[in-house]
Scaffold this motif. Structure first.
Motif, PDB file in Angstrom:
ATOM      1  N   SER A   3      13.840  -4.439   1.050  1.00 47.66           N
ATOM      2  CA  SER A   3      12.906  -3.479   1.634  1.00 47.66           C
ATOM      3  C   SER A   3      11.509  -4.071   1.760  1.00 47.66           C
ATOM      4  CB  SER A   3      12.855  -2.220   0.765  1.00 47.66           C
ATOM      5  OG  SER A   3      11.814  -1.355   1.182  1.00 47.66           O
ATOM      6  N   GLN A   4      10.830  -3.752   2.866  1.00 47.10           N
ATOM      7  CA  GLN A   4       9.436  -4.160   3.031  1.00 47.10           C
ATOM      8  C   GLN A   4       8.485  -3.240   2.266  1.00 47.10           C
ATOM      9  OE1 GLN A   4       8.235  -4.744   7.119  1.00 47.10           O
ATOM     10  NE2 GLN A   4      10.229  -5.584   7.706  1.00 47.10           N
ATOM     11  N   ILE A   5       8.974  -2.054   1.903  1.00 46.28           N
ATOM     12  CA  ILE A   5       8.160  -1.100   1.146  1.00 46.28           C
ATOM     13  C   ILE A   5       8.582  -1.172  -0.316  1.00 46.28           C
ATOM     14  CG2 ILE A   5       7.573   1.336   0.850  1.00 46.28           C
ATOM     15  CD1 ILE A   5       8.121   1.766   3.784  1.00 46.28           C
ATOM     16  N   PRO A   6       7.651  -1.284  -1.256  1.00 39.47           N
ATOM     17  CA  PRO A   6       8.004  -1.339  -2.678  1.00 39.47           C
ATOM     18  C   PRO A   6       8.792  -0.103  -3.114  1.00 39.47           C
ATOM     19  CG  PRO A   6       5.723  -1.981  -2.359  1.00 39.47           C
ATOM     20  CD  PRO A   6       6.195  -1.451  -1.035  1.00 39.47           C
ATOM     21  N   LEU A   7       9.755  -0.332  -3.989  1.00 34.35           N
ATOM     22  CA  LEU A   7      10.600   0.748  -4.489  1.00 34.35           C
ATOM     23  C   LEU A   7      10.490   0.837  -6.009  1.00 34.35           C
ATOM     24  CD1 LEU A   7      13.963  -0.017  -2.600  1.00 34.35           C
ATOM     25  CD2 LEU A   7      12.050   1.370  -1.788  1.00 34.35           C
ATOM     26  N   LEU A   8      10.497   2.056  -6.513  1.00 29.21           N
ATOM     27  CA  LEU A   8      10.724   2.300  -7.932  1.00 29.21           C
ATOM     28  C   LEU A   8      12.059   3.030  -8.018  1.00 29.21           C
ATOM     29  CD1 LEU A   8      10.137   2.382 -10.913  1.00 29.21           C
ATOM     30  CD2 LEU A   8       8.642   4.363 -10.539  1.00 29.21           C
ATOM     31  N   VAL A   9      13.090   2.315  -8.457  1.00 29.00           N
ATOM     32  CA  VAL A   9      14.443   2.859  -8.524  1.00 29.00           C
ATOM     33  C   VAL A   9      14.645   3.488  -9.898  1.00 29.00           C
ATOM     34  CG1 VAL A   9      16.907   2.347  -8.372  1.00 29.00           C
ATOM     35  CG2 VAL A   9      15.282   1.121  -6.904  1.00 29.00           C
ATOM     36  N   LEU A  10      14.811   4.794  -9.910  1.00 22.74           N
ATOM     37  CA  LEU A  10      14.960   5.528 -11.169  1.00 22.74           C
ATOM     38  C   LEU A  10      16.436   5.578 -11.562  1.00 22.74           C
ATOM     39  CD1 LEU A  10      12.503   8.512 -10.542  1.00 22.74           C
ATOM     40  CD2 LEU A  10      12.064   6.402 -11.823  1.00 22.74           C
ATOM     41  N   ASN A  11      16.874   4.579 -12.310  1.00 23.59           N
ATOM     42  CA  ASN A  11      18.226   4.620 -12.858  1.00 23.59           C
ATOM     43  C   ASN A  11      18.317   5.602 -14.023  1.00 23.59           C
ATOM     44  OD1 ASN A  11      19.555   2.601 -11.204  1.00 23.59           O
ATOM     45  ND2 ASN A  11      18.232   1.106 -12.229  1.00 23.59           N
ATOM     46  N   VAL A  12      17.172   5.958 -14.592  1.00 25.09           N
ATOM     47  CA  VAL A  12      17.090   7.031 -15.580  1.00 25.09           C
ATOM     48  C   VAL A  12      16.103   8.053 -15.017  1.00 25.09           C
ATOM     49  CG1 VAL A  12      16.655   7.677 -17.970  1.00 25.09           C
ATOM     50  CG2 VAL A  12      17.455   5.363 -17.441  1.00 25.09           C
ATOM     51  N   THR A  13      16.615   9.226 -14.674  1.00 25.62           N
ATOM     52  CA  THR A  13      15.757  10.232 -14.028  1.00 25.62           C
ATOM     53  C   THR A  13      15.170  11.230 -15.014  1.00 25.62           C
ATOM     54  OG1 THR A  13      17.728  11.537 -13.522  1.00 25.62           O
ATOM     55  CG2 THR A  13      16.924  10.052 -11.808  1.00 25.62           C
ATOM     56  N   GLN A  25      -1.711   3.863  -0.998  1.00 29.90           N
ATOM     57  CA  GLN A  25      -2.161   4.902  -0.073  1.00 29.90           C
ATOM     58  C   GLN A  25      -1.390   6.196  -0.286  1.00 29.90           C
ATOM     59  OE1 GLN A  25      -1.792   1.993   3.484  1.00 29.90           O
ATOM     60  NE2 GLN A  25      -3.028   3.706   4.222  1.00 29.90           N
ATOM     61  N   ALA A  26      -0.080   6.059  -0.512  1.00 27.70           N
ATOM     62  CA  ALA A  26       0.762   7.242  -0.686  1.00 27.70           C
ATOM     63  C   ALA A  26       2.100   6.826  -1.277  1.00 27.70           C
ATOM     64  CB  ALA A  26       0.971   7.963   0.644  1.00 27.70           C
ATOM     65  N   VAL A  27       2.720   7.786  -1.928  1.00 33.47           N
ATOM     66  CA  VAL A  27       4.050   7.601  -2.507  1.00 33.47           C
ATOM     67  C   VAL A  27       4.945   8.733  -2.010  1.00 33.47           C
ATOM     68  CG1 VAL A  27       5.370   7.756  -4.661  1.00 33.47           C
ATOM     69  CG2 VAL A  27       3.315   6.362  -4.574  1.00 33.47           C
ATOM     70  N   LEU A  28       6.181   8.387  -1.692  1.00 38.17           N
ATOM     71  CA  LEU A  28       7.171   9.388  -1.270  1.00 38.17           C
ATOM     72  C   LEU A  28       8.290   9.411  -2.306  1.00 38.17           C
ATOM     73  CD1 LEU A  28       8.241  11.385   0.904  1.00 38.17           C
ATOM     74  CD2 LEU A  28       9.417   9.444   1.948  1.00 38.17           C
ATOM     75  N   VAL A  29       8.584  10.593  -2.846  1.00 37.50           N
ATOM     76  CA  VAL A  29       9.646  10.761  -3.841  1.00 37.50           C
ATOM     77  C   VAL A  29      10.901  11.261  -3.131  1.00 37.50           C
ATOM     78  CG1 VAL A  29      10.363  11.939  -5.955  1.00 37.50           C
ATOM     79  CG2 VAL A  29       7.962  11.298  -5.633  1.00 37.50           C
ATOM     80  N   GLY A  73       0.805  -1.220   0.000  1.00 43.00           N
ATOM     81  CA  GLY A  73       0.000   0.000   0.000  1.00 43.00           C
ATOM     82  C   GLY A  73       0.835   1.265   0.000  1.00 43.00           C
ATOM     83  N   LEU A  74       2.134   1.117   0.195  1.00 39.78           N
ATOM     84  CA  LEU A  74       3.024   2.272   0.200  1.00 39.78           C
ATOM     85  C   LEU A  74       4.022   2.141  -0.944  1.00 39.78           C
ATOM     86  CD1 LEU A  74       3.800   2.374   4.040  1.00 39.78           C
ATOM     87  CD2 LEU A  74       2.130   3.774   2.808  1.00 39.78           C
ATOM     88  N   GLY A  75       4.681   3.236  -1.300  1.00 36.50           N
ATOM     89  CA  GLY A  75       5.677   3.188  -2.364  1.00 36.50           C
ATOM     90  C   GLY A  75       6.700   4.294  -2.226  1.00 36.50           C
ATOM     91  N   LEU A  76       7.949   3.956  -2.545  1.00 38.10           N
ATOM     92  CA  LEU A  76       9.039   4.923  -2.511  1.00 38.10           C
ATOM     93  C   LEU A  76       9.637   5.021  -3.911  1.00 38.10           C
ATOM     94  CD1 LEU A  76      10.793   3.719   0.781  1.00 38.10           C
ATOM     95  CD2 LEU A  76       9.418   5.792   0.514  1.00 38.10           C
ATOM     96  N   ILE A  77       9.659   6.234  -4.467  1.00 35.28           N
ATOM     97  CA  ILE A  77      10.306   6.493  -5.755  1.00 35.28           C
ATOM     98  C   ILE A  77      11.632   7.177  -5.457  1.00 35.28           C
ATOM     99  CG2 ILE A  77      10.134   7.678  -7.964  1.00 35.28           C
ATOM    100  CD1 ILE A  77       7.106   7.532  -7.729  1.00 35.28           C
ATOM    101  N   VAL A  78      12.733   6.565  -5.885  1.00 37.92           N
ATOM    102  CA  VAL A  78      14.051   7.030  -5.447  1.00 37.92           C
ATOM    103  C   VAL A  78      15.014   7.084  -6.618  1.00 37.92           C
ATOM    104  CG1 VAL A  78      14.690   4.663  -4.785  1.00 37.92           C
ATOM    105  CG2 VAL A  78      15.946   6.597  -3.821  1.00 37.92           C
ATOM    106  N   GLN A  79      15.851   8.111  -6.633  1.00 33.85           N
ATOM    107  CA  GLN A  79      16.952   8.166  -7.588  1.00 33.85           C
ATOM    108  C   GLN A  79      17.878   6.977  -7.353  1.00 33.85           C
ATOM    109  OE1 GLN A  79      17.815  12.215  -6.114  1.00 33.85           O
ATOM    110  NE2 GLN A  79      18.324  12.718  -8.232  1.00 33.85           N
TER     111      GLN A  79
END
Length: 719
Positions: free
Chosen positions: A290-300, A316-320, A261-267
């Motif tokens: 990680s217990q929280i799903p990650l979207l790893v931006l290798n191309v930003t 529920q929410a995403v943190l960039v 339900g949570l997500g982290l978008i990270v460089q």
């Protein structure tokens, strides 16, 4: 005599199946060769200096592959090299320090990105941001956006970094966009392994020449009216092509986690710090899962809206997590999601620090606040306690130790530039304070104590140009200081040429140490050549400075029409002081140039130490100069230290119980440059310094003379 990279060059020659062990920046260098690069250029600068340093020394090997390597005069000339990929199927790579190097290269980059490339073009930039950075705090991301260049920010894992180098070339070719790859300090120096592949000789190279030049095609020029069509091509074709490549090849990484339900978008470059922060919150294990799903931006840049939607939908929410200001990625994420009608709340710099490096300590409070809002079942007490304990330890140290003295960086021991600023300090006592335009380079360390010299730093080689607006307004003449590296990089044209053309009443001090010392002592046009070194070795004079052996700077200045030119050895403090005073007071109203000549001490020691060690091993005579302070004569006012700042000139307790003030002393590490004595003479300080020659393996005559001296002094000594 540059640092030798023998082991690193051997690593570049590893073949398929071999295991590479080393630093991130060397892995990137190896990846270029594995990708079939045809030409490599650049301008050295931390943290990516080693890429070009190693390649320059590896020329005998890469020549065999047909790869051309060129050490460029500045970042603009490096960027212009990529023009080879506009017409021809040549993969090219250049490198420099960012943001400053990207600023210098900006014009060429714009004119490269407008027509686009057919051969893959990659710019490897050292993103010198955050703790340990040595330049202004800005981001390369803005250049990628404005000029429409793909921007890679690889996760600091050697295998991933190498893989992304090859993808960067392929994406560049698929989209006709140049690609940038930003590497932070930690990514460049992270150590690891990857399984090597064979190096690929380019199909078109110095060993497989192009038969005929490309036909004329006006669309390949960055010139109106086709520039209007170029802009549309960027939006209509190139960005969509890059987005398709990113998505089809999975360049950005989707990492599943049990808390879906949570997500982290990270460089990509921030992943290690994020994982450590999650570990503090109990949301990642020791292996980084990680217990929280990650979207790893290798191309930003560009982002892929479909990927963002797939990741954020239903959460529920995403943190960039985006390091640096402004929040380019966060805004792009919000825009893409809202246009696709994905209403997931997006947070970023409303919780995270607006600027500065995202260390673990900076990330934990933001993550805790975000979790307390959207996952109240997660206990953040331990993480909050850890933060409180850190704050308490700092406060306790402050209470216990009090205010600690500042420890600013300074010149190397024996640096030939330190005496110039001592002389400048003395000269200003005679003529009055002057405006000093500082520059990029080792001499910028004079902005710290004890010199505190410099009113502005406007760029590499820009000091003379930067005083142009203030000089006419000053009662006394201004002084501009630049190094010989800055002189060749930018100062010759932007400063000297402009001052001569406008007839400026200016004073320029050029630190001629023979190398671009601040970036790793790379050779430049006025570096002493091999013949000068060989001559010094034949005459047993390797301990002497070789800076005077190359007169390229002086000849260039005379050729351009400089009429007032003085060359002074830097360690002659009194002479340097008189010369600076003359420059500031002479009736001559044109450009006045003082060439401060003294070889970089690092390079001198790299030459002297093995030479000395060899003579000692062979039992040959070696003389070493040592300076010291007569503690019975030292008055304890420490003016010598305030005028020098040398790390080996320090204090010790006064041996005289009737005197309270500590006395000056010269500790081990002194290289015998003589500055302390020269300062004492020039400033008429107390006569407490002495000079001694320490002779190892002396001759018979020297032994007899030393014995006689001991006999006489023993007789003169009172019982």
């Amino acid at each position: 005599m540059e640092v030798q990279f023998t082991e690193q060059i051997a690593q570049l020659q590893l073949g398929a199946g071999d295991t590479f062990h080393g630093e991130g920046i060397l892995a990137i260098t190896k990846a270029l060769l594995q990708s079939g690069v045809a030409y490599i250029g650049g301008y050295q600068g931390a943290p990516v200096s080693h890429l070009l340093d190693v390649m320059v020394q590896a020329r005998p090997y890469v020549d065999g592959l047909g790869v051309h390597v060129e050490a460029c005069s500045n970042e603009a000339s490096a960027a212009a090299m990529l023009g080879a990929s506009i017409h021809y199927p040549l993969r090219g790579a250049v490198t420099w320090k960012s943001i400053v190097g990207t600023n210098v290269a900006a014009d060429a980059l714009s004119n490269l990105a407008s027509p686009g490339v057919v051969g893959g073009a990659l710019i490897v930039v050292g993103e010198d941001y955050g703790e340990g950075a040595s330049v202004i705090q800005e981001r390369t991301h803005a250049y990628a956006m404005k000029s429409t260049m793909a921007l890679f920010d690889p996760r600091p894992d050697l295998a991933k970094m190498v893989d992304l180098v090859e993808h960067a070339f392929a994406l560049s070719e698929a989209s006709n966009m140049p690609a940038l790859m930003e590497l932070r300090i930690r990514a460049c120096h992270v150590r690891g392994t990857f399984t090597a592949r064979d190096n690929v000789a380019p199909q078109v190279s110095t060993r497989a020449l192009i038969d005929e030049p490309a036909g004329f095609d006006y669309m390949r020029l960055a010139h109106p009216p086709v520039t209007f069509r170029h802009e549309k091509l960027k939006v209509e074709q190139r960005i969509p092509a890059a987005q398709r490549y990113i998505e089809q090849h999975g360049l950005n990484e989707f990492v599943d986690g049990e808390r879906s339900g949570l997500g982290l978008i990270v460089q990509g470059g921030l992943v290690p710090a994020l994982v450590r922060a999650l570990q503090r919150l109990g949301l990642a294990d020791a292996f980084g899962t990680s217990q929280i799903p990650l979207l790893v931006l290798n191309v930003t840049y560009p982002l892929v809206p479909a990927e963002l939607s797939r990741f954020a939908s239903g959460k529920q929410a995403v943190l960039v997590l985006e390091e640096g200001y402004p929040e380019y990625i966060e805004k792009d994420v919000m825009q893409a999601l809202r246009r696709l009608d994905v209403q997931t709340p997006v947070h970023g710099k409303d919780l995270l620090p607006g600027a500065g490096e995202y260390t673990v300590e900076a990330l934990v409070p933001a993550l805790a606040a975000w979790l307390e809002r959207y996952a109240p079942d997660i206990d953040t007490t331990a993480a909050r306690a850890w933060l409180a304990a850190l704050a308490e330890r700092r406060a306790d140290a402050q209470r216990t130790l009090g205010a600690l003295p500042a420890r600013p960086p300074g010149f190397c021991v024996g640096c030939p530039e330190r005496p110039v600023f001592a002389a400048l300090k003395l000269a200003q006592q005679e003529v009055g304070p002057v405006h000093v335009a500082a520059d990029i380079g080792c001499h910028a360390l004079a902005t710290f104590e004890p010199f505190s010299s410099g009113h502005s730093i406007l760029g590499y080689g820009m000091s003379l140009a930067s005083r142009a607006g203030v000089s006419p307004m000053m009662q006394r003449r201004s002084i501009a200081v630049m190094g010989d590296g800055g002189f060749w990089h930018n100062g010759l044209l932007t400063g000297v040429q402009a001052a001569l053309f406008n007839g400026d009443d200016a004073v320029l001090v050029i630190m001629k140490n023979g190398y671009t010392s601040a970036t790793g002592t790379q050779d430049i046009l006025n570096t002493p050549d091999d013949e000068a070194r060989a001559e010094a070795e034949r005459n047993a004079a390797l301990h002497q400075s070789l800076a005077h052996k190359n007169q390229t700077i002086e000849a260039t200045l005379k050729g351009m029409g400089v009429q007032w030119l003085r060359v002074v050895h830097t360690y002659e403090v009194a002479t340097m002081q008189r010369t600076l005073q003359e420059a500031l007071t002479t009736p001559f109203t044109g450009l006045k140039v003082v060439v401060a000549e003294g070889e970089c001490q690092l390079e001198r020691q790299r030459r002297v130490k093995p030479w000395t060690a060899g003579r000692l091993k062979r039992g040959e005579r070696v003389e070493r100069v040592k300076y010291g302070v007569d503690e019975d004569v030292c008055t304890g006012d420490h003016a010598c230290i305030r005028l020098s700042g040398c790390p080996t000139l320090t204090l010790k307790d006064n041996p005289d119980p009737l005197r309270v003030d500590p006395v000056a002393t010269v500790v081990e590490g002194c290289v015998g440059c003589g500055l302390c004595g020269a300062n004492a003479h020039a400033a008429t300080l107390c006569p407490s310094f002495y000079r001694a020659e320490v002779v190892t393996h002396p001759g018979v005559g020297e032994r007899l003379l030393a014995g006689m001296r001991r006999w006489v002094t023993d007789r003169l000594r009172p019982d």
